[in-house]
Scaffold this active site. Structure first.
Site, short mmCIF file in Angstrom:
data_model
loop_
_atom_site.label_atom_id
_atom_site.label_comp_id
_atom_site.label_asym_id
_atom_site.label_seq_id
_atom_site.Cartn_x
_atom_site.Cartn_y
_atom_site.Cartn_z
CG ASP A 135 -2.10 -0.95 1.05
OD1 ASP A 135 -2.31 -1.46 -0.06
OD2 ASP A 135 -2.82 -1.18 2.04
CB ALA A 187 -3.53 4.12 7.49
CB SER A 215 -3.00 2.53 14.97
OG SER A 215 -2.74 1.59 13.94
#
Length: 298
Positions: free
Chosen positions: A80, A196, A200
């Site tokens: 990615d 992404a 988190s």
């Protein structure tokens, strides 16, 4: 059947063989892909840095600008991160991208490397789903002058210094004061970037069709400071009020060092990244597979 795409650019990461030979080198993979495209009647053009770093020869070579002006498809071999880099560069040329996954997760590079021929053959002959992704246009302002200008497909992140405490930021949305944020940092993410860094840090997953982005504090001082979803039609302004050695990151691939008083503005870019996926692709299948949902469920 003739290929729908006549001129196909091949771009990739520059990975050497792993210790023990558990993974092939990028050159071997790219060469295999190039040979396959040639058998399908396609003209293959190598991106300049890809050719230089892998030593692959025998095909025309162009820089990204040349590819944007001359090619009708870009085929990216990597993860990615590789796709993010080339996606930003090619967005202004409206070139569609297909990703062969040589990385780990592969949210936007979704063709498995092991059997790419079958999937890729169908796609270059017109069997695909198109997926347009919104991008951000971010600027760093200092004393009234723009000192840094970048596009972001995933996110814009203001981070504290490596050895210092929290940063304090004043945040506005469309000219309306939102809050003074004291935290390790702040993330403004597109729906693409919601899987992404924002994820988190506790942010929500966002469907890529949503005209929105999410603002997520990183380890905020005040626990009531939560992620918030914003419309992507306006402007987010972040002023750096306090904190040393802070930086602004764009897709974690380009970086600007910040000084107190610097202002970061984020607006929606006029450009879109165009991804092509195999026929039948949908976002929920990707989430389920990549995030390992339902594992162990009978």
């Amino acid at each position: 059947m003739k290929s729908k795409f006549r001129h196909i650019a091949l771009l990739g990461k520059y990975q050497l063989p792993t210790a023990g030979g558990t993974k092939p080198s990028s050159r071997l993979i790219l060469e295999k892909v190039a040979q396959f495209l040639h058998t399908q009647g396609c003209e293959v053009i190598l991106e300049h840095d890809t050719a230089a770093n892998t030593g692959l020869t025998g095909y025309p070579v162009m820089d990204v600008e040349g590819i944007g002006r001359s090619c009708d498809l870009a085929l990216v071999v990597g993860g990615d991160g590789t796709m993010l880099g080339y996606g930003r560069q090619l967005a202004q040329y409206n070139v569609p991208l297909i990703g062969i996954n040589q990385g780990r997760l592969g949210f936007i590079t979704d063709i498995p490397l092991e059997d790419f021929q079958t999937t890729l053959k169908a796609m270059i002959h017109g069997e695909y789903e198109e997926d347009k992704r919104v991008m951000m246009h971010a600027k760093v302002w200092r004393d009234g002058h723009c000192v840094f200008d970048a596009l972001a497909l995933n996110d814009v992140v203001v981070n504290r210094g490596a050895t210092t405490g929290m940063v304090e930021m004043r945040v506005e949305v469309d000219g309306h004061f939102v809050a003074n944020q004291r935290a390790d940092g702040l993330i403004i993410a597109t729906p693409t970037g919601s899987t992404a860094y924002a994820l988190s840090a506790g942010g929500p997953l966002m469907h890529p069709s949503l005209p929105a982005w999410v603002m997520v504090p990183i380890a905020p001082h005040t626990l009531s400071n939560r992620p918030i979803v914003l419309p992507d039609t306006g402007e987010v302004v972040i002023d750096l009020v306090a904190g040393r050695d802070a930086s602004a990151n764009f897709d974690m691939q380009s970086l600007a060092s910040l000084l107190l008083g610097d202002r970061i503005t984020v607006t929606r870019s006029k450009h879109y990244a165009r991804f092509l996926h195999p026929r039948g692709w949908n976002y929920f299948d990707t989430l389920r597979k990549k995030l390992h949902w339902n594992e162990g469920v009978a």
